[in-house]
Scaffold this motif. Structure first.
Motif, PDB file in Angstrom:
ATOM      1  N   GLU A 154      42.630 -14.855  39.850  1.00 28.09           N
ATOM      2  CA  GLU A 154      43.835 -14.919  38.709  1.00 28.09           C
ATOM      3  C   GLU A 154      44.988 -14.393  39.588  1.00 28.09           C
ATOM      4  N   ASP A 155      44.921 -13.211  40.415  1.00 23.93           N
ATOM      5  CA  ASP A 155      46.203 -12.694  41.189  1.00 23.93           C
ATOM      6  C   ASP A 155      46.431 -13.619  42.142  1.00 23.93           C
ATOM      7  N   SER A 156      45.571 -14.383  42.951  1.00 21.44           N
ATOM      8  CA  SER A 156      45.855 -15.427  43.692  1.00 21.44           C
ATOM      9  C   SER A 156      46.613 -16.626  43.057  1.00 21.44           C
ATOM     10  N   TYR A 157      46.088 -16.947  41.811  1.00 21.58           N
ATOM     11  CA  TYR A 157      46.848 -17.970  41.013  1.00 21.58           C
ATOM     12  C   TYR A 157      48.410 -17.639  41.039  1.00 21.58           C
ATOM     13  N   HIS A 158      48.636 -16.330  40.582  1.00 20.94           N
ATOM     14  CA  HIS A 158      50.065 -15.897  40.042  1.00 20.94           C
ATOM     15  C   HIS A 158      50.967 -15.935  41.408  1.00 20.94           C
ATOM     16  N   ILE A 159      50.177 -15.769  42.534  1.00 15.67           N
ATOM     17  CA  ILE A 159      50.967 -15.563  43.812  1.00 15.67           C
ATOM     18  C   ILE A 159      51.427 -16.935  44.186  1.00 15.67           C
ATOM     19  N   VAL A 160      50.394 -17.927  44.010  1.00 21.26           N
ATOM     20  CA  VAL A 160      50.633 -19.145  44.792  1.00 21.26           C
ATOM     21  C   VAL A 160      51.413 -20.046  43.545  1.00 21.26           C
ATOM     22  N   GLY A 161      51.246 -19.888  42.282  1.00 20.25           N
ATOM     23  CA  GLY A 161      51.766 -20.505  41.345  1.00 20.25           C
ATOM     24  C   GLY A 161      51.503 -21.933  41.000  1.00 20.25           C
ATOM     25  N   ASP A 162      50.387 -22.277  41.587  1.00 19.08           N
ATOM     26  CA  ASP A 162      49.948 -23.722  41.343  1.00 19.08           C
ATOM     27  C   ASP A 162      48.341 -23.702  41.205  1.00 19.08           C
ATOM     28  N   LEU A 163      47.816 -23.967  39.988  1.00 16.96           N
ATOM     29  CA  LEU A 163      46.166 -23.993  39.916  1.00 16.96           C
ATOM     30  C   LEU A 163      45.495 -24.865  41.014  1.00 16.96           C
TER      31      LEU A 163
ATOM     32  N   GLU B 218      46.616 -25.964  43.691  1.00 14.24           N
ATOM     33  CA  GLU B 218      46.783 -25.322  45.218  1.00 14.24           C
ATOM     34  C   GLU B 218      45.806 -24.129  45.449  1.00 14.24           C
ATOM     35  N   THR B 219      45.689 -23.287  44.313  1.00 11.78           N
ATOM     36  CA  THR B 219      45.037 -22.144  44.567  1.00 11.78           C
ATOM     37  C   THR B 219      43.606 -22.502  44.684  1.00 11.78           C
ATOM     38  N   ILE B 220      43.051 -23.459  43.908  1.00  8.27           N
ATOM     39  CA  ILE B 220      41.792 -23.700  43.950  1.00  8.27           C
ATOM     40  C   ILE B 220      41.398 -24.593  45.603  1.00  8.27           C
ATOM     41  N   ALA B 221      42.352 -25.204  46.076  1.00  8.99           N
ATOM     42  CA  ALA B 221      42.387 -25.926  47.083  1.00  8.99           C
ATOM     43  C   ALA B 221      42.154 -24.868  48.285  1.00  8.99           C
ATOM     44  N   LEU B 222      42.949 -23.675  48.107  1.00  5.13           N
ATOM     45  CA  LEU B 222      42.922 -22.779  49.204  1.00  5.13           C
ATOM     46  C   LEU B 222      41.685 -21.733  49.204  1.00  5.13           C
ATOM     47  N   VAL B 223      41.237 -21.286  48.249  1.00  4.46           N
ATOM     48  CA  VAL B 223      40.242 -20.422  48.077  1.00  4.46           C
ATOM     49  C   VAL B 223      38.819 -20.877  47.987  1.00  4.46           C
ATOM     50  N   ILE B 224      38.571 -22.125  48.183  1.00  2.00           N
ATOM     51  CA  ILE B 224      37.247 -22.750  48.199  1.00  2.00           C
ATOM     52  C   ILE B 224      36.968 -23.032  49.497  1.00  2.00           C
ATOM     53  N   PRO B 225      36.013 -22.739  50.476  1.00  2.00           N
ATOM     54  CA  PRO B 225      35.631 -22.995  51.643  1.00  2.00           C
ATOM     55  C   PRO B 225      36.186 -24.328  52.192  1.00  2.00           C
ATOM     56  N   ALA B 226      36.851 -24.393  53.416  1.00  2.00           N
ATOM     57  CA  ALA B 226      37.321 -25.747  53.715  1.00  2.00           C
ATOM     58  C   ALA B 226      36.294 -26.440  54.197  1.00  2.00           C
ATOM     59  N   SER B 227      36.657 -27.957  53.951  1.00  2.00           N
ATOM     60  CA  SER B 227      35.700 -29.034  54.501  1.00  2.00           C
ATOM     61  C   SER B 227      36.677 -29.885  55.353  1.00  2.00           C
ATOM     62  N   LYS B 228      36.098 -30.426  56.449  1.00  2.00           N
ATOM     63  CA  LYS B 228      36.767 -31.392  57.235  1.00  2.00           C
ATOM     64  C   LYS B 228      36.454 -32.840  56.745  1.00  2.00           C
ATOM     65  N   ASP B 229      35.484 -33.159  55.882  1.00  2.00           N
ATOM     66  CA  ASP B 229      35.085 -34.441  55.516  1.00  2.00           C
ATOM     67  C   ASP B 229      36.166 -35.078  54.418  1.00  2.00           C
ATOM     68  N   HIS B 230      36.109 -36.351  54.489  1.00  2.00           N
ATOM     69  CA  HIS B 230      37.016 -36.952  53.243  1.00  2.00           C
ATOM     70  C   HIS B 230      36.370 -37.934  52.626  1.00  2.00           C
TER      71      HIS B 230
ATOM     72  N   THR C 137      42.163 -32.012  41.932  1.00  2.00           N
ATOM     73  CA  THR C 137      42.186 -31.070  40.889  1.00  2.00           C
ATOM     74  C   THR C 137      43.630 -31.280  40.095  1.00  2.00           C
ATOM     75  N   LYS C 138      44.586 -31.771  40.889  1.00  2.00           N
ATOM     76  CA  LYS C 138      45.531 -32.159  40.188  1.00  2.00           C
ATOM     77  C   LYS C 138      45.536 -33.088  38.976  1.00  2.00           C
ATOM     78  N   LEU C 139      44.520 -34.154  39.597  1.00  4.93           N
ATOM     79  CA  LEU C 139      44.380 -35.264  38.439  1.00  4.93           C
ATOM     80  C   LEU C 139      43.284 -34.597  37.537  1.00  4.93           C
ATOM     81  N   ILE C 140      42.702 -33.715  37.805  1.00  6.37           N
ATOM     82  CA  ILE C 140      41.631 -33.136  36.707  1.00  6.37           C
ATOM     83  C   ILE C 140      42.469 -32.276  35.721  1.00  6.37           C
ATOM     84  N   THR C 141      43.637 -31.594  36.237  1.00  5.27           N
ATOM     85  CA  THR C 141      44.334 -30.623  35.393  1.00  5.27           C
ATOM     86  C   THR C 141      45.251 -31.383  34.451  1.00  5.27           C
TER      87      THR C 141
END
Length: 534
Positions: free
Chosen positions: A73-82, A84-96, A139-143
């Motif tokens: 939640e604190d990260s979300y308030h700093i980033v300002g976009d849900l 983007e926050t989810i994309a940042l905190v979840i472990p990165a993947s190089k796949d597509h 996630t944008k599409l989901i929200t």
């Protein structure tokens, strides 16, 4: 999805219109028909219903990231976009993903009816298998909150470049009710229909603000003046016994104003009228706040029609008897408009002429401007008598001379972090004015929010004060020690039962930081109400 995510990345990382148009054009040329339809739908805010609420999204994302919910939640308030926050905190993947945009959207539609367990599993699987930007877009599409700084007009321009279909025709085609899950790209965009051209509006001609003194415009005899009405700029089109009403925002709004159907059979075919949609309450122009009760309503009920009727104040005539007359001098177009009005004025239609004011000198213009607030106008317009009706905003022929904004001194009471480059600073503020209670005590009552008007240095100073003088926290909102006073400007004001103060202001912004005043010097709610035109 990979191509769509790359498109969004380009659009989101540039402020240059040409870059955005080119990226959209190339995408529309290369994408599949179904992906093109869904892209148009997403960018024009026709997204499918949100399948998962944001509370569960935040909880499931924090679990997957392996962090406590408070840290998320604190990260979300700093980033300002849900997203983007989810994309940042979840472990990165190089796949597509190899799945198309259409496949993802169709999965999201069916996801809505599934259990929470199935939803969580679906989200975790996709969050882990997508790279950063695909995860962000997914996630944008989901929200259901997909705002990336691309206007309908910009998207339409790119689609026109990609397909060769006229922009104005596309603007009509993309309006109204259509289901991206059922319509084909051929039917939505490519297929020519006579009705598309029948409804086609002209580009709106816009004015520049007067620079310097109004006398600098030259000989007053070369100009016509009229009031600048505060409503919705529109074009009313009557062709082939059909009515089309367009807003300046290129939105077809015919269904929102059924009063105007009375024009049919009385106003001849082949007429296009440029004017302003205004609320008409108790025999006079209402406030823009009244008009807002009509804006955005999907269903216009008989009760709403009775409570807030509307009219059109006509400025100009762009088409006469089916002929484009925009290249005629303004004074000649105006005479044709007045002749048309003379033939229909006895029918009691919701159509009025905006009075053309002939000035003998510029002092008369200043005198007329002083009447503006009582007449519920924003100021004056000046149009050169020999001017054509052009396209877009050009200097020289049309000028607007607006009133100075209302202003009042108010106290900062609440704050939130901003977004984008201001995501780490408290820059979104709530302001209050004094109210005297029945027992004689005084309290600060909020009346407006504002987030513009200060310099970067001033924002940093206010941010520092907020962090050192926080009284309480309510999620992302901080209650602040009432000490700082700011002059707040706004364009309009009206009574409102929806606001604690009893007043709604239009376009509030910070005019200046009043370092010279204490909170005792701030204005009151009564001062604010005294500004309301009566």
């Amino acid at each position: 999805m990979q191509n769509f995510a790359e498109l969004i990345k380009t659009l989101d990382s540039s402020n240059k219109t040409n870059v955005k148009v080119e990226a959209l054009t190339q995408y529309f040329r290369a994408a599949s028909d179904t992906d093109r339809v869904w892209t148009i739908a997403i960018l024009s805010h026709r997204r499918p219903p949100r399948p998962v609420n944001t509370t569960l999204l935040r909880l499931w994302a924090s679990e997957l990231a392996g962090i406590p919910i408070w840290l998320f939640e604190d990260s979300y308030h700093i980033v300002g976009d849900l997203a983007e926050t989810i994309a940042l905190v979840i472990p990165a993947s190089k796949d597509h993903s190899e799945k198309t945009l259409t496949e993802f959207v169709e999965e999201m539609i069916t996801l809505k009816k599934k259990s929470d367990t199935e939803k969580k599993e679906y989200l975790h699987d996709n969050w882990l298998s997508l790279n950063y930007y695909e995860r962000f877009v997914f996630t944008k599409l989901i929200t259901g909150s997909f705002r990336i700084g691309v206007s309908q007009k910009l998207m339409t321009r790119a689609l026109s470049k990609a397909t060769g279909v006229d922009e104005d025709v596309l603007a009509y085609k993309l309006m109204g009710e259509w289901d991206p899950a059922r319509i084909s790209f051929q039917d939505l965009v490519l297929e020519e229909k006579a009705q598309d051209f029948l409804s086609k509006p002209y580009p709106f001609y816009l004015a520049y603000a007067v620079e310097g003194e109004v006398q600098d415009l030259g000989d007053v005899a070369n100009w016509s003046a009229e009031h600048k009405w505060d409503g919705i700029r529109s074009q009313t089109i009557i062709r082939n016994d059909q009515l089309y009403v367009w807003s300046r925002g290129e939105e077809l709004v015919t269904d929102k104003y059924p009063e105007f159907n009375s024009f049919l059979g009385i106003i001849p075919n082949g007429m296009v009228i440029d004017g302003e949609i205004l609320p008409w309450t108790e025999g006079g122009i209402g406030s823009f706040n009244d008009l807002q009760t009509r804006i955005g309503r999907k269903v216009v009920t008989p009760a709403l029609l009775k409570k807030t009727p509307v009219i059109i104040r006509a400025y100009d005539l762009l088409e006469y008897n089916g002929e484009d007359i925009r290249t005629l001098p303004y004074i000649e177009r105006r005479k044709l408009l007045e002749q048309l009005y003379d033939t229909i004025k006895d029918y009691a239609l919701p159509l009025q002429l905006s009075e053309r004011i002939q000035l003998n000198n510029w002092d008369e213009a200043l005198h007329e401007k002083t009447k503006a607030r009582d007449l519920r106008s924003e100021g004056l317009m000046f149009k050169r008598n020999d001017s054509i009706y052009g396209v877009g905003r050009k200097k020289g022929d049309w000028w607007k001379w607006k009133l100075d904004p209302f202003s009042i001194d108010a106290v900062l009471t609440y704050a939130m972090r901003g977004s984008g480059r201001r995501a780490t600073l408290f820059t979104d503020y709530t302001f209050a004015l004094w109210q005297t209670n029945d027992d004689g005590t005084k309290e600060l009552v909020t009346f407006a929010k504002a987030y513009s008007g200060l310099t970067d240095a001033e924002f940093r100073m206010v941010d520092d004060f907020i962090k050192k003088n926080t009284l309480d926290r309510f999620g992302p909102v901080r209650s602040v020690t009432p000490k700082l006073v700011f002059e707040i400007g706004f364009e309009g004001i009206a009574f409102s039962g929806r606001h604690k103060s009893g007043v709604a202001t239009r376009f509030p912004r910070i005019l200046r930081w009043r370092h010279d005043k204490t909170i005792e010097d701030a204005n009151s709610i009564d001062d604010l109400k005294d500004m309301i035109p009566r």
